[in-house]
Design a protein around this motif. Structure first.
Motif, short mmCIF file in Angstrom:
data_model
loop_
_atom_site.label_atom_id
_atom_site.label_comp_id
_atom_site.label_asym_id
_atom_site.label_seq_id
_atom_site.Cartn_x
_atom_site.Cartn_y
_atom_site.Cartn_z
N GLU A 138 26.41 44.60 42.18
CA GLU A 138 26.84 44.20 43.54
C GLU A 138 28.29 44.97 43.87
OE1 GLU A 138 26.25 41.65 41.22
OE2 GLU A 138 24.14 41.52 41.84
N GLY A 139 28.66 45.67 43.00
CA GLY A 139 29.78 46.33 43.56
C GLY A 139 31.02 46.11 42.31
N PRO A 140 32.14 46.81 42.34
CA PRO A 140 33.17 46.43 41.41
C PRO A 140 33.86 45.16 41.45
CG PRO A 140 33.87 48.02 43.24
CD PRO A 140 32.41 47.85 43.48
N VAL A 141 34.14 44.80 40.42
CA VAL A 141 35.13 43.48 40.39
C VAL A 141 36.23 43.67 39.58
CG1 VAL A 141 33.01 41.94 40.87
CG2 VAL A 141 34.01 42.37 38.70
N ALA A 142 37.17 42.71 39.84
CA ALA A 142 38.37 43.03 38.86
C ALA A 142 38.54 41.96 37.94
CB ALA A 142 39.76 42.82 39.86
N LEU A 143 38.97 41.95 36.70
CA LEU A 143 39.18 40.98 35.71
C LEU A 143 40.55 40.98 35.31
CD1 LEU A 143 35.72 41.38 33.59
CD2 LEU A 143 36.24 39.99 35.70
N LEU A 151 37.74 36.37 36.87
CA LEU A 151 37.52 37.36 38.02
C LEU A 151 38.58 36.92 38.97
CD1 LEU A 151 35.31 39.08 39.46
CD2 LEU A 151 34.74 36.90 40.60
N VAL A 152 39.28 38.09 39.59
CA VAL A 152 40.52 38.22 40.45
C VAL A 152 39.88 38.52 41.79
CG1 VAL A 152 42.53 39.04 41.04
CG2 VAL A 152 41.96 38.69 38.67
N LEU A 153 39.77 37.54 42.86
CA LEU A 153 38.99 37.65 44.00
C LEU A 153 40.00 38.78 44.99
CD1 LEU A 153 38.14 34.14 45.00
CD2 LEU A 153 36.40 35.85 44.06
N PRO A 154 39.32 39.29 45.72
CA PRO A 154 40.10 40.50 46.71
C PRO A 154 41.11 39.81 47.43
CG PRO A 154 37.70 40.77 47.24
CD PRO A 154 37.73 39.64 45.88
N SER A 155 40.97 38.62 48.04
CA SER A 155 42.35 37.90 48.61
C SER A 155 43.48 37.56 47.60
CB SER A 155 41.66 36.55 49.18
OG SER A 155 41.27 35.75 47.99
N GLU A 156 43.17 37.29 46.39
CA GLU A 156 44.16 37.01 45.29
C GLU A 156 44.67 38.73 44.88
OE1 GLU A 156 45.26 35.40 41.10
OE2 GLU A 156 43.17 34.90 41.79
N LEU A 157 43.93 39.43 44.94
CA LEU A 157 44.55 40.98 44.81
C LEU A 157 45.63 41.27 45.77
CD1 LEU A 157 41.49 42.87 43.65
CD2 LEU A 157 43.48 42.36 42.23
N ALA A 161 49.59 41.74 45.46
CA ALA A 161 50.23 43.19 45.84
C ALA A 161 51.38 42.84 46.71
CB ALA A 161 49.09 43.92 46.58
N LEU A 162 51.27 41.80 47.59
CA LEU A 162 52.60 41.49 48.49
C LEU A 162 53.53 40.85 47.73
CD1 LEU A 162 50.44 39.88 51.59
CD2 LEU A 162 51.44 41.90 51.31
N ARG A 163 53.48 40.04 46.93
CA ARG A 163 54.35 39.77 45.99
C ARG A 163 55.10 40.49 45.02
NH1 ARG A 163 51.08 35.35 44.70
NH2 ARG A 163 50.31 36.09 42.39
N ALA A 164 54.43 41.52 44.71
CA ALA A 164 54.79 42.91 44.12
C ALA A 164 55.48 43.58 44.76
CB ALA A 164 53.58 43.50 43.27
N GLY A 165 55.41 43.54 46.09
CA GLY A 165 56.36 44.25 47.07
C GLY A 165 55.79 45.32 47.72
N LEU A 166 54.64 45.36 47.75
CA LEU A 166 53.64 46.45 48.44
C LEU A 166 53.42 45.97 49.62
CD1 LEU A 166 52.66 47.16 45.47
CD2 LEU A 166 50.49 47.55 46.37
#
Length: 271
Positions: A138-143, A151-157, A161-166
């Protein structure tokens, strides 16, 4: 394995192409370089069991589910929240014993098992936290190896990222957030963690060792030699610092001015 033997193995690993990089053995060599004369066999045994179990699960499960269930459920590999800053959490020999570690150290076992059975998985140098990218039908996923491989959902990514300062326009781009890194870069990140911790605790011998491992693992990158030089200078090894600065010499790099300033400073101390 002695420290010198570990250096030989790391030097050899630094010479191979990324596709042939021996992640598990190089990680073992890093651990032995920090603490010699330990038995690495439990690491290899755990890695072999992981590959065997993963192959069994792949018959009925998707790649990401099989990888998570094998590593977190069957082998009990997980992040160490109680002793997060312990040096043992970055050492694959200690991790094999405790089944606890930092995400980048746990990922060594995930990636090695995936390589052995043909699962397409790569590290993701996510800001502040190492993740894994697993290719599925189904495509790439983040663990997240630190959190039981969940599993780390796109919304959580994006939230992470925002918390990390991006910035928001970067934090919304999954192609950037899930950009894969090589196994070499994954292991190098682990050495960066060790270097930063050693510097903070003023363990300059440990900082020198971790920086040297980075230099050996990626001989095309001159920057680790600057860190080797800085650590040696803190220990009063000025001749050794000059030698490291000489290895960092690159004529067309923006850091050349910084390197030359360091050379001049060390030479003044010798005079």
């Amino acid at each position: 394995m002695t420290r010198d033997e570990a250096i030989e193995l790391l030097t050899a690993a630094g010479q191979v192409e990324d596709e042939a990089f021996p992640l598990l053995e190089a990680a073992i060599a890093c651990a032995i370089h920090d603490g010699p004369f330990r038995d690495p066999q439990p690491v290899r045994t755990l890695a072999a069991h992981a590959a065997e179990r993963l192959a069994e699960r792949l018959a009925t499960e998707s790649p990401d589910e099989a990888l998570t269930e094998t590593m977190a459920a069957d082998l009990r590999l997980n992040g160490d929240l109680l002793n997060y800053d312990s040096p043992a959490n970055t050492d694959v020999i200690d991790v094999a014993d405790s089944r606890r570690g930092l995400s980048a150290a746990l990922s060594v076992f995930y990636l090695d098992a995936a390589r052995r059975v043909g699962v397409k998985a790569q590290g993701v140098d996510f800001p502040g936290h190492f993740l894994l990218r697993v290719e599925t039908p189904e495509g790439p996923v983040a663990l997240d190896p630190f959190s039981q491989g969940r599993l780390v959902l796109p919304s959580e990514l994006t939230r992470r990222a925002l918390r990390a300062g991006l910035t928001p326009h970067v934090a919304d781009r999954l192609d950037v957030l899930m950009a894969p890194v090589t196994d070499r870069e994954a292991l190098t990140r682990l050495q960066n963690v060790l270097f930063s911790r050693a510097i903070r605790s003023q363990d300059y011998e440990g900082a020198e060792r971790s920086a040297l491992r980075r230099a050996l693992l990626d001989p095309d990158d001159h920057r680790p030699w600057l860190d080797v030089a800085a650590a040696r200078e803190k220990q009063g090894s000025l001749a050794g610092a000059l030698d490291a600065l000489g290895r960092a010499r690159t004529g067309d790099d923006p850091m050349e001015a910084t390197r030359q300033m360091s050379v001049d400073r060390v030479r003044m101390q010798l005079n």
